[in-house]
Design a protein around this motif. Structure first.
Motif, PDB file in Angstrom:
ATOM      1  N   VAL A   1       2.939   9.157   7.072  1.00  0.00           N
ATOM      2  CA  VAL A   1       3.015   9.091   5.611  1.00  0.00           C
ATOM      3  C   VAL A   1       2.480   7.748   5.165  1.00  0.00           C
ATOM      4  O   VAL A   1       1.625   7.643   4.284  1.00  0.00           O
ATOM      5  N   ALA A   2       2.991   6.693   5.821  1.00  0.00           N
ATOM      6  CA  ALA A   2       2.628   5.347   5.422  1.00  0.00           C
ATOM      7  C   ALA A   2       1.139   5.103   5.608  1.00  0.00           C
ATOM      8  O   ALA A   2       0.498   4.485   4.755  1.00  0.00           O
TER       9      ALA A   2
ATOM     10  N   ALA B   1      11.586   9.698   3.200  1.00  0.00           N
ATOM     11  CA  ALA B   1      11.284   9.515   4.625  1.00  0.00           C
ATOM     12  C   ALA B   1      11.160   8.047   5.002  1.00  0.00           C
ATOM     13  O   ALA B   1      11.742   7.598   5.982  1.00  0.00           O
TER      14      ALA B   1
ATOM     15  N   THR C   1       7.113  16.431   4.857  1.00  0.00           N
ATOM     16  CA  THR C   1       6.377  15.260   5.329  1.00  0.00           C
ATOM     17  C   THR C   1       4.963  15.653   5.729  1.00  0.00           C
ATOM     18  O   THR C   1       4.013  14.917   5.471  1.00  0.00           O
TER      19      THR C   1
ATOM     20  N   ASN D   1       0.823  -1.199   0.000  1.00  0.00           N
ATOM     21  CA  ASN D   1       0.000   0.000   0.000  1.00  0.00           C
ATOM     22  C   ASN D   1       0.866   1.261   0.000  1.00  0.00           C
ATOM     23  O   ASN D   1       0.628   2.206  -0.752  1.00  0.00           O
ATOM     24  N   THR D   2       1.896   1.236   0.865  1.00  0.00           N
ATOM     25  CA  THR D   2       2.783   2.396   0.955  1.00  0.00           C
ATOM     26  C   THR D   2       3.472   2.641  -0.379  1.00  0.00           C
ATOM     27  O   THR D   2       3.492   3.768  -0.881  1.00  0.00           O
TER      28      THR D   2
ATOM     29  N   GLN E   1       2.064   6.709  -6.670  1.00  0.00           N
ATOM     30  CA  GLN E   1       0.950   7.521  -7.152  1.00  0.00           C
ATOM     31  C   GLN E   1       1.184   9.001  -6.874  1.00  0.00           C
ATOM     32  O   GLN E   1       0.799   9.865  -7.636  1.00  0.00           O
ATOM     33  N   ARG E   2       1.835   9.293  -5.738  1.00  0.00           N
ATOM     34  CA  ARG E   2       2.101  10.688  -5.371  1.00  0.00           C
ATOM     35  C   ARG E   2       3.326  11.243  -6.085  1.00  0.00           C
ATOM     36  O   ARG E   2       3.699  12.384  -5.854  1.00  0.00           O
TER      37      ARG E   2
ATOM     38  N   GLN F   1      -6.235   9.148   2.551  1.00  0.00           N
ATOM     39  CA  GLN F   1      -6.480  10.407   1.874  1.00  0.00           C
ATOM     40  C   GLN F   1      -6.275  10.367   0.373  1.00  0.00           C
ATOM     41  O   GLN F   1      -6.261  11.401  -0.254  1.00  0.00           O
ATOM     42  N   SER F   2      -6.078   9.149  -0.171  1.00  0.00           N
ATOM     43  CA  SER F   2      -5.477   9.116  -1.489  1.00  0.00           C
ATOM     44  C   SER F   2      -6.228   9.898  -2.564  1.00  0.00           C
ATOM     45  O   SER F   2      -5.621  10.604  -3.330  1.00  0.00           O
ATOM     46  N   HIS F   3      -7.543   9.812  -2.621  1.00  0.00           N
ATOM     47  CA  HIS F   3      -8.205  10.369  -3.799  1.00  0.00           C
ATOM     48  C   HIS F   3      -9.054  11.604  -3.566  1.00  0.00           C
ATOM     49  O   HIS F   3      -9.436  12.265  -4.511  1.00  0.00           O
TER      50      HIS F   3
ATOM     51  N   ASN G   1       1.119   3.943  -3.023  1.00  0.00           N
ATOM     52  CA  ASN G   1       0.729   5.333  -2.782  1.00  0.00           C
ATOM     53  C   ASN G   1       1.870   6.296  -3.024  1.00  0.00           C
ATOM     54  O   ASN G   1       1.679   7.391  -3.534  1.00  0.00           O
TER      55      ASN G   1
ATOM     56  N   ALA H   1       6.576  10.369   9.673  1.00  0.00           N
ATOM     57  CA  ALA H   1       6.930   9.377   8.677  1.00  0.00           C
ATOM     58  C   ALA H   1       5.967   8.199   8.727  1.00  0.00           C
ATOM     59  O   ALA H   1       5.538   7.684   7.696  1.00  0.00           O
TER      60      ALA H   1
ATOM     61  N   ILE I   1      13.829   6.482   7.630  1.00  0.00           N
ATOM     62  CA  ILE I   1      13.349   6.157   8.978  1.00  0.00           C
ATOM     63  C   ILE I   1      13.471   4.654   9.207  1.00  0.00           C
ATOM     64  O   ILE I   1      13.851   4.196  10.292  1.00  0.00           O
TER      65      ILE I   1
ATOM     66  N   PHE J   1      -1.692   7.883   3.624  1.00  0.00           N
ATOM     67  CA  PHE J   1      -1.796   7.832   2.173  1.00  0.00           C
ATOM     68  C   PHE J   1      -3.032   7.065   1.754  1.00  0.00           C
ATOM     69  O   PHE J   1      -3.778   7.471   0.886  1.00  0.00           O
ATOM     70  N   SER J   2      -3.230   5.926   2.423  1.00  0.00           N
ATOM     71  CA  SER J   2      -4.343   5.092   2.026  1.00  0.00           C
ATOM     72  C   SER J   2      -5.663   5.798   2.319  1.00  0.00           C
ATOM     73  O   SER J   2      -6.605   5.695   1.549  1.00  0.00           O
TER      74      SER J   2
ATOM     75  N   GLN K   1       3.067  16.031   2.465  1.00  0.00           N
ATOM     76  CA  GLN K   1       2.881  14.733   1.810  1.00  0.00           C
ATOM     77  C   GLN K   1       1.830  13.897   2.521  1.00  0.00           C
ATOM     78  O   GLN K   1       1.025  13.226   1.892  1.00  0.00           O
TER      79      GLN K   1
END
Lengths: 401, 338
Positions: free
Chosen positions: B13-14, A367, B89, A50-51, A57-58, B20-22, A54, B10, A371, B17-18, B92
């Motif tokens: 971020v991981a 990142a 970050t 998923n990461t 995609q970004r 807020q993606s669209h 995404n 960070a 990390i 994303f899922s 993003q």
């Protein structure tokens, strides 16, 4: 299934039938463990997938290619050769070594200080034990970050500027830029000193073995400590003079804006080291106290009854038994100190978190990768300390006969 | 604390994303009722809370302009103070809708960080500040100096390049926030403080004795500062971009917060289109047709924003210079609004 069905007939003498698959506790355990591994693995896979999806995609670049790209920024302190043109991989090593340096020296200092304070806490002298108590309660109860700020912003910032440095004999200088000490310069022929040092260490090892054997045979005690100290220190010193003093000192000199030459100890390092050592020593002192108190007083009395003097009682009877209680919590303190060194970023000491998870992360923007690497490194360091301390603990544990 | 923040970011971020993606940022902002705008942790003239706790400055006014365009109310902004290391970050991961925090537009940032820069709100360049006591009058005399820098900035890279090109050495002391950098400079930990010139002027007035320090004449880099948004949301990208252009266009057209109500009734078709009396610019951007009018009315044109925050009559006293309109010898230029 068919073979299982036949089995009872073939071995009809057996008292119990083999339990069904789901009734066999071993197989059931195995099944649930496999299920758990699948679930955890699946969850990790979903997160990673998923990461990555995404990130792509970004439009965020992923991967570890950045490690070989030139970094382009300077680092205040590096134990290995480093300049701005070297790679991000190199900045990682520089940061890692800086972390290990402050943690290693910090662990040594905290241990020494902690043992002294811990023993002082149990002193029969009222003043000494109270002073130790005050030390412990003060430094254990103030957050470490505040202590780092205190040493850096309050204590070290009060030092004079470079031109008005405090100095000892025009060779050691202390100012707001750091501590400047002369550095040794090894000239031709200085390798003989190193050889003498190695010879001294090897010789002292054999002396210790011989002394141990002699004590077993005759009961006589040989002053091993002093002889070995003489060997390890004395031999290199003799070698130094015989070979015509091939080591000279390079003194720091005020040139332009700063001192040049010699060894510079930066104030960020000093502040972090002092704060970490003093803070952790307070905890170690309590661990040492509890360890010593865990040894029954009867042990002391018994040792005295055998005619052992006080120092020997402490060294041979009390401390070895106390160590069994001390080592496991001491390990935790070592781990804490190492991990706490990441607070360096608050005062600009270039440790792993500051250099790699800070500047490098920001310049590359990767990142997730950075990390991940940083966390893995801290995990690895912690595991190594644990493994070593567990090994030491095993060695120190009570040998039951 | 910073460390925990960045690690958490960070991790965020991981995870986010899922989530807020669209979703389109503009819809999210409208639904939420306010804009989340990332600003600096405190830089006079650009983004700094005043004594009542209200954020003020040029970067803050960019946030307010976007809020005026998107929501019709410039006050509906929640400011998120970020240090240099945290800012990308935060954007993003969706913690903020846009970043307006003296951030230099570079190729690397534009291409690899998943960001889009929407324009240049301030043309800047990197400089050096030294104590007058040092007796230095040019950056070329700084060989061997200790330099205070803020972590995670283009400044760090330019500095290394400049010293290397001129065969000089330096020692970097890297702090997390600009406050710590100033403290380090004031205490004498370093000889030189380097940053974008605008920041140097802003930081100088934070010194106990501003007249004790001076900014050296050398400008060693181009630093176009501007707001940025997440990549992949063109509608939002357009709105932030054109909010900035609208402020510049208003100055070109002579529209100010004082006269825009009056000018609204003028016969000039350009003004009519600008204020939304004619045409469908707002619809094209997904907002009300009077979006540009709201920017000028509530925030002002670019010249007003500049003069109010950093201009000659402020403590910073920065001349328009490169930031004057193109027609007046500067670089500020907006594509035609038609």
């Amino acid at each position: 299934m068919s073979s299982e069905a036949k089995k009872p007939q073939a071995h009809s003498t057996m008292p119990n039938n083999k339990p069904l698959f789901w009734n066999d506790p071993e197989k059931r355990a195995l099944f649930f463990q496999a299920l758990l591994i699948l679930a955890v693995g699946g969850a990790i896979w979903i997160i990673v997938d998923n990461t990555l999806a995404n990130l792509e995609q970004r439009g965020i670049t992923t991967g570890f290619d950045f490690l070989s790209k030139p970094a382009g920024f300077g680092i205040l302190q590096s134990l290995i050769e480093y300049n701005e043109q070297e790679s991000y991989g190199r900045t990682f090593i520089v940061g890692l070594l800086n972390t290990l340096l402050v943690s290693g020296i910090g662990i040594a200092l905290a241990t020494m200080l902690g043992f002294v304070i811990g023993v002082a806490r149990l002193s029969h002298n009222w003043l000494i034990s109270r002073l130790a108590l005050v030390y412990i309660e003060i430094f254990r109860n103030i957050p470490l970050l505040l202590q780092i700020f205190f040493w850096y912003f309050a204590v070290l910032r009060a030092l004079p500027t470079a031109k008005q440095s405090l100095s000892i004999g025009e060779s050691v200088f202390l100012n707001i830029r750091g501590l400047y000490i002369p550095s040794p310069v090894f000239e031709a022929g200085s390798s003989i000193i190193l050889i003498a040092l190695i010879a001294g260490v090897i010789a002292s090892f054999f002396v210790a073995r011989w002394a141990h054997k002699r004590q077993d045979d005759t009961g006589q005690i040989f002053p091993t400590t002093w002889v070995n100290l003489g060997l390890i220190v004395g031999l290199p010193v003799i070698a130094f003079f015989i070979s015509g003093s091939p080591v000279s000192l390079e003194y720091p000199e005020l040139k332009g804006f700063n001192f040049r030459g010699g060894i510079t100890v930066i104030p960020e390092f000093l502040a972090l080291l002092v704060a970490l050592s003093i803070y952790t020593a307070a905890f170690i002192a309590e661990i040492v106290r509890s360890g010593i108190q865990s040894v029954h007083h009867g042990q002391t009395e018994a040792a005295h009854a055998l005619g052992l003097p006080h120092g020997r009682t402490l060294k041979l009877v009390i401390i070895p038994q106390a160590m069994r209680v001390i080592i496991p919590p001491l390990t935790s303190q070592y781990l804490n100190l190492t991990k706490n060194s990441s607070l360096a970023t608050a005062i600009g000491y270039p440790d792993l978190v500051s250099v790699f998870a800070g500047t490098t992360l920001n310049q590359t923007g990767q990142a997730v990768e950075i990390i991940f690497i940083t966390m893995a490194v801290y995990l690895l360091i912690s595991l190594l300390i644990s493994v070593f301390m567990n090994w030491y603990n095993k060695r120190m544990s009570l040998v039951e006969r | 604390m910073k460390k925990i923040g960045s690690v958490a970011a960070a991790a965020a971020v991981a995870l986010t994303f899922s989530v807020q993606s669209h979703s389109a940022t503009l819809d999210t902002v409208k639904e939420r009722g306010y804009l989340q705008c990332g600003v600096s942790t405190g830089l006079p003239g650009f983004s700094n809370p005043d004594d009542k706790g209200n954020w003020q400055g040029l970067d803050v006014d960019v946030c307010r302009a976007v809020a005026a365009a998107a929501l019709g109310d410039a006050s509906k902004v929640k400011y998120v103070p970020l240090n240099a290391k945290e800012r990308f970050t935060a954007l993003q991961s969706g913690e903020i809708d846009m970043l307006s925090r003296n951030t230099t537009w570079t190729l690397t940032r534009d291409t690899t960080l998943g960001l889009n820069f929407t324009g240049v709100s301030y043309y800047d360049g990197q400089g050096f500040m030294v104590s007058k006591k040092l007796g230095v009058s040019s950056a070329l005399e700084l060989d061997g100096a200790t330099v205070c820098i803020q972590a995670g900035t283009t400044t760090e890279l330019n500095l290394a390049d400049y010293f290397r090109q001129n065969n000089m050495t330096y020692q970097p002391v890297v702090f997390d926030t600009s406050d710590q950098t100033v403290q380090g400079f004031e205490a004498g930990r370093c000889d030189v403080l380097t940053s974008d010139q605008s920041q140097l002027y802003a930081l100088r007035i934070k010194l106990a004795d501003p007249s004790s320090a001076m900014v050296l004449p050398e400008v060693i880099s181009k630093e176009p500062l501007g707001p940025s948004v997440r990549q992949g949301d063109d509608q939002w990208f357009n709105l932030v971009k054109w909010s900035l252009f609208a402020a510049v266009t208003a100055e070109e057209m002579g529209l100010t917060s004082a006269n825009v109500d009056q000018m609204k009734n003028s016969d000039n078709p350009d003004v009519k289109r600008f204020t939304g009396a004619e045409g469908d610019f707002g619809k094209a951007l997904g907002v009300n047709n009077d979006w540009a009018y709201q920017i000028v009315k509530q925030v002002g044109n670019y010249g007003e924003i500049f003069e109010r925050n950093v201009g000659a009559n402020t403590p910073l006293g920065i001349a328009r210079g490169l930031n004057a309109l193109w027609s007046k010898g500067g670089l500020q230029y907006a594509p035609p609004m038609r």
